[in-house]
Design a protein around this motif. Structure first.
Motif, PDB file in Angstrom:
ATOM      1  N   ARG A  17      17.529  21.056  -8.911  1.00  0.00           N
ATOM      2  CA  ARG A  17      16.391  21.420  -8.266  1.00  0.00           C
ATOM      3  C   ARG A  17      15.678  20.091  -7.593  1.00  0.00           C
ATOM      4  O   ARG A  17      15.218  19.564  -8.360  1.00  0.00           O
ATOM      5  N   PHE A  18      15.914  20.053  -6.254  1.00  0.00           N
ATOM      6  CA  PHE A  18      15.276  18.891  -5.635  1.00  0.00           C
ATOM      7  C   PHE A  18      13.675  19.196  -5.106  1.00  0.00           C
ATOM      8  O   PHE A  18      13.680  19.901  -3.850  1.00  0.00           O
ATOM      9  N   ARG A  19      12.967  19.003  -5.932  1.00  0.00           N
ATOM     10  CA  ARG A  19      11.428  19.481  -5.639  1.00  0.00           C
ATOM     11  C   ARG A  19      10.819  18.150  -4.849  1.00  0.00           C
ATOM     12  O   ARG A  19      10.362  17.287  -5.498  1.00  0.00           O
ATOM     13  N   GLY A  20      10.281  18.614  -3.750  1.00  0.00           N
ATOM     14  CA  GLY A  20       9.323  17.785  -3.038  1.00  0.00           C
ATOM     15  C   GLY A  20       9.925  16.344  -2.316  1.00  0.00           C
ATOM     16  O   GLY A  20       9.617  15.696  -1.442  1.00  0.00           O
ATOM     17  N   LEU A  21      11.559  16.426  -2.222  1.00  0.00           N
ATOM     18  CA  LEU A  21      12.068  15.389  -1.820  1.00  0.00           C
ATOM     19  C   LEU A  21      12.390  15.509  -0.207  1.00  0.00           C
ATOM     20  O   LEU A  21      12.895  14.608   0.366  1.00  0.00           O
ATOM     21  N   ASN A  22      11.984  16.562   0.154  1.00  0.00           N
ATOM     22  CA  ASN A  22      11.918  16.744   1.748  1.00  0.00           C
ATOM     23  C   ASN A  22      10.686  16.646   2.226  1.00  0.00           C
ATOM     24  O   ASN A  22      10.363  17.136   3.523  1.00  0.00           O
ATOM     25  N   ASP A  23       9.671  16.261   1.627  1.00  0.00           N
ATOM     26  CA  ASP A  23       8.204  16.142   1.981  1.00  0.00           C
ATOM     27  C   ASP A  23       7.971  14.772   2.448  1.00  0.00           C
ATOM     28  O   ASP A  23       7.859  13.900   1.683  1.00  0.00           O
ATOM     29  N   PRO A  24       7.685  14.955   3.822  1.00  0.00           N
ATOM     30  CA  PRO A  24       7.329  13.270   4.461  1.00  0.00           C
ATOM     31  C   PRO A  24       5.995  12.808   3.969  1.00  0.00           C
ATOM     32  O   PRO A  24       5.859  11.862   4.154  1.00  0.00           O
ATOM     33  N   ASP A  25       5.262  13.564   3.350  1.00  0.00           N
ATOM     34  CA  ASP A  25       3.805  13.024   2.824  1.00  0.00           C
ATOM     35  C   ASP A  25       3.920  12.500   1.803  1.00  0.00           C
ATOM     36  O   ASP A  25       2.757  11.905   1.259  1.00  0.00           O
ATOM     37  N   VAL A  26       5.077  12.474   1.049  1.00  0.00           N
ATOM     38  CA  VAL A  26       5.121  12.016  -0.466  1.00  0.00           C
ATOM     39  C   VAL A  26       5.469  10.444  -0.365  1.00  0.00           C
ATOM     40  O   VAL A  26       6.651  10.308   0.421  1.00  0.00           O
ATOM     41  N   TYR A  27       5.120   9.590  -1.199  1.00  0.00           N
ATOM     42  CA  TYR A  27       5.516   8.369  -1.399  1.00  0.00           C
ATOM     43  C   TYR A  27       6.642   8.414  -2.171  1.00  0.00           C
ATOM     44  O   TYR A  27       6.546   8.857  -3.229  1.00  0.00           O
ATOM     45  N   PHE A  28       7.918   7.818  -1.827  1.00  0.00           N
ATOM     46  CA  PHE A  28       8.882   7.466  -2.770  1.00  0.00           C
ATOM     47  C   PHE A  28       9.095   6.236  -3.229  1.00  0.00           C
ATOM     48  O   PHE A  28       9.427   5.388  -2.162  1.00  0.00           O
ATOM     49  N   ASP A  29       9.063   5.613  -4.285  1.00  0.00           N
ATOM     50  CA  ASP A  29       9.220   4.137  -4.384  1.00  0.00           C
ATOM     51  C   ASP A  29      10.568   3.778  -4.935  1.00  0.00           C
ATOM     52  O   ASP A  29      11.630   4.757  -4.444  1.00  0.00           O
ATOM     53  N   GLU A  30      10.643   2.441  -4.824  1.00  0.00           N
ATOM     54  CA  GLU A  30      12.332   2.094  -4.797  1.00  0.00           C
ATOM     55  C   GLU A  30      13.094   2.670  -5.984  1.00  0.00           C
ATOM     56  O   GLU A  30      14.281   2.931  -5.468  1.00  0.00           O
ATOM     57  N   ASN A  31      12.615   3.178  -7.040  1.00  0.00           N
ATOM     58  CA  ASN A  31      13.414   3.592  -8.048  1.00  0.00           C
ATOM     59  C   ASN A  31      14.012   5.027  -7.640  1.00  0.00           C
ATOM     60  O   ASN A  31      15.114   5.700  -7.748  1.00  0.00           O
ATOM     61  N   VAL A  36      17.903   8.734  -5.427  1.00  0.00           N
ATOM     62  CA  VAL A  36      18.399   9.634  -4.288  1.00  0.00           C
ATOM     63  C   VAL A  36      19.833   9.108  -3.697  1.00  0.00           C
ATOM     64  O   VAL A  36      20.565   9.986  -3.404  1.00  0.00           O
ATOM     65  N   ASP A  37      19.873   7.715  -3.410  1.00  0.00           N
ATOM     66  CA  ASP A  37      21.197   7.286  -3.022  1.00  0.00           C
ATOM     67  C   ASP A  37      22.180   7.673  -3.844  1.00  0.00           C
ATOM     68  O   ASP A  37      23.548   7.958  -3.370  1.00  0.00           O
ATOM     69  N   ASN A  38      22.122   7.722  -5.180  1.00  0.00           N
ATOM     70  CA  ASN A  38      22.935   8.053  -6.151  1.00  0.00           C
ATOM     71  C   ASN A  38      23.407   9.488  -5.948  1.00  0.00           C
ATOM     72  O   ASN A  38      24.653   9.843  -6.161  1.00  0.00           O
ATOM     73  N   TYR A  39      22.355  10.418  -5.694  1.00  0.00           N
ATOM     74  CA  TYR A  39      22.570  11.930  -5.680  1.00  0.00           C
ATOM     75  C   TYR A  39      23.593  12.009  -4.170  1.00  0.00           C
ATOM     76  O   TYR A  39      24.434  12.772  -4.373  1.00  0.00           O
ATOM     77  N   ARG A  40      23.174  11.217  -3.369  1.00  0.00           N
ATOM     78  CA  ARG A  40      23.747  11.404  -2.319  1.00  0.00           C
ATOM     79  C   ARG A  40      25.478  11.070  -2.326  1.00  0.00           C
ATOM     80  O   ARG A  40      26.175  11.737  -1.742  1.00  0.00           O
ATOM     81  N   ILE A  75      13.730  10.384   3.162  1.00  0.00           N
ATOM     82  CA  ILE A  75      13.907   9.050   2.237  1.00  0.00           C
ATOM     83  C   ILE A  75      15.309   8.641   2.868  1.00  0.00           C
ATOM     84  O   ILE A  75      16.418   8.902   2.691  1.00  0.00           O
ATOM     85  N   PRO A  76      15.003   7.697   3.582  1.00  0.00           N
ATOM     86  CA  PRO A  76      16.296   6.785   4.143  1.00  0.00           C
ATOM     87  C   PRO A  76      17.113   6.190   2.977  1.00  0.00           C
ATOM     88  O   PRO A  76      16.556   5.859   2.197  1.00  0.00           O
ATOM     89  N   GLY A  77      18.255   6.114   3.517  1.00  0.00           N
ATOM     90  CA  GLY A  77      19.415   5.767   2.459  1.00  0.00           C
ATOM     91  C   GLY A  77      19.949   4.387   2.888  1.00  0.00           C
ATOM     92  O   GLY A  77      19.431   3.500   3.766  1.00  0.00           O
ATOM     93  N   ASP A  78      20.574   3.850   1.841  1.00  0.00           N
ATOM     94  CA  ASP A  78      21.197   2.479   2.285  1.00  0.00           C
ATOM     95  C   ASP A  78      22.720   2.704   3.088  1.00  0.00           C
ATOM     96  O   ASP A  78      23.122   3.880   3.229  1.00  0.00           O
ATOM     97  N   GLU A  79      23.239   1.547   3.425  1.00  0.00           N
ATOM     98  CA  GLU A  79      24.566   1.800   4.320  1.00  0.00           C
ATOM     99  C   GLU A  79      25.665   2.586   3.762  1.00  0.00           C
ATOM    100  O   GLU A  79      26.340   3.445   4.204  1.00  0.00           O
ATOM    101  N   ARG A  80      25.676   2.620   2.319  1.00  0.00           N
ATOM    102  CA  ARG A  80      26.521   3.123   1.567  1.00  0.00           C
ATOM    103  C   ARG A  80      26.596   4.771   1.626  1.00  0.00           C
ATOM    104  O   ARG A  80      27.525   5.601   1.898  1.00  0.00           O
ATOM    105  N   SER A  81      25.382   5.049   1.467  1.00  0.00           N
ATOM    106  CA  SER A  81      25.059   6.590   1.451  1.00  0.00           C
ATOM    107  C   SER A  81      25.200   7.263   2.863  1.00  0.00           C
ATOM    108  O   SER A  81      25.655   8.228   2.804  1.00  0.00           O
ATOM    109  N   TYR A  82      24.843   6.506   3.872  1.00  0.00           N
ATOM    110  CA  TYR A  82      25.092   6.900   5.377  1.00  0.00           C
ATOM    111  C   TYR A  82      26.799   7.375   5.583  1.00  0.00           C
ATOM    112  O   TYR A  82      27.126   8.042   5.742  1.00  0.00           O
ATOM    113  N   LEU A  83      27.366   6.206   4.853  1.00  0.00           N
ATOM    114  CA  LEU A  83      28.878   6.191   5.212  1.00  0.00           C
ATOM    115  C   LEU A  83      29.447   7.154   4.255  1.00  0.00           C
ATOM    116  O   LEU A  83      30.294   7.742   4.837  1.00  0.00           O
TER     117      LEU A  83
END
Length: 190
Positions: A17-31, A36-40, A75-83
């Protein structure tokens, strides 16, 4: 990335259950961004494996549901996630989404190349940039988007100060036809 069991792995991933990960008003820290990149990476690996097992529709649905719940716009990803996500979309024959993801990865890859070519990065950074560049270009060629490949090559040439690096769309198409013998659609399986 782990073994994918047909019928089991996807159903377990769907229980997340991914809650709030599609909300652009929430701050997402580096962790959170790294998590999220691991989930991707896990979802893309699962979908690509499912496609290899012949479960293309189910894999496409898994990817689309995940991208809706955890969009790159939030939540933008790193290069690997996009690839990895692009490769998964290629595996389910969604070349438009695969190319769109590669276009989003371009600035990250070009930044890595710029840092490495300035001496700010390591040899590993240069190797990664070169590998990512090749993967992006191959993605464009596989989708028969020769103009995107040419535009990307022009940006690389401008960045490294070598205008001979850039190739035209026609040159990419001719190179692709020579390498794979025939129309591009015959290679991508369309």
């Amino acid at each position: 990335m782990g073994r994918v069991v047909p019928g089991l792995t996807a159903s377990r991933l769907r229980s997340f259950r991914f809650r709030g990960l599609n909300d652009p008003d929430v701050y997402f820290d580096e962790n959170i961004r790294r998590m999220v990149d691991n989930y991707r990476n896990v979802f893309s690996h699962t979908a690509a494996s499912m496609a290899r097992f012949g479960q293309i529709d189910e894999a496409r649905d898994l990817l689309n549901d995940f991208m809706e719940a955890v969009p790159f716009e939030t939540i933008p990803g790193d290069e690997r996630s996009y690839l990895f996500m692009s490769e998964a979309f290629r595996a389910v024959n969604d070349l438009d989404t695969a190319v769109a993801l590669m276009k989003e990865a371009e600035p990250l890859v070009l930044h890595r190349l710029e840092m490495a070519s300035r001496g700010s990065g390591s040899d590993r950074d240069m190797q990664l940039a070169a590998r990512f560049i090749e993967l992006i270009r191959l993605s464009y060629l596989d989708a028969s988007d020769f103009q995107a490949a040419a535009d990307f090559s022009q940006r690389i040439g401008a960045l490294i100060g070598d205008t001979s690096y850039g190739q035209t769309a026609e040159e990419f198409e001719a190179m692709y036809r020579d390498a794979f013998g025939g129309a591009p659609d015959s290679v991508s399986g369309e």
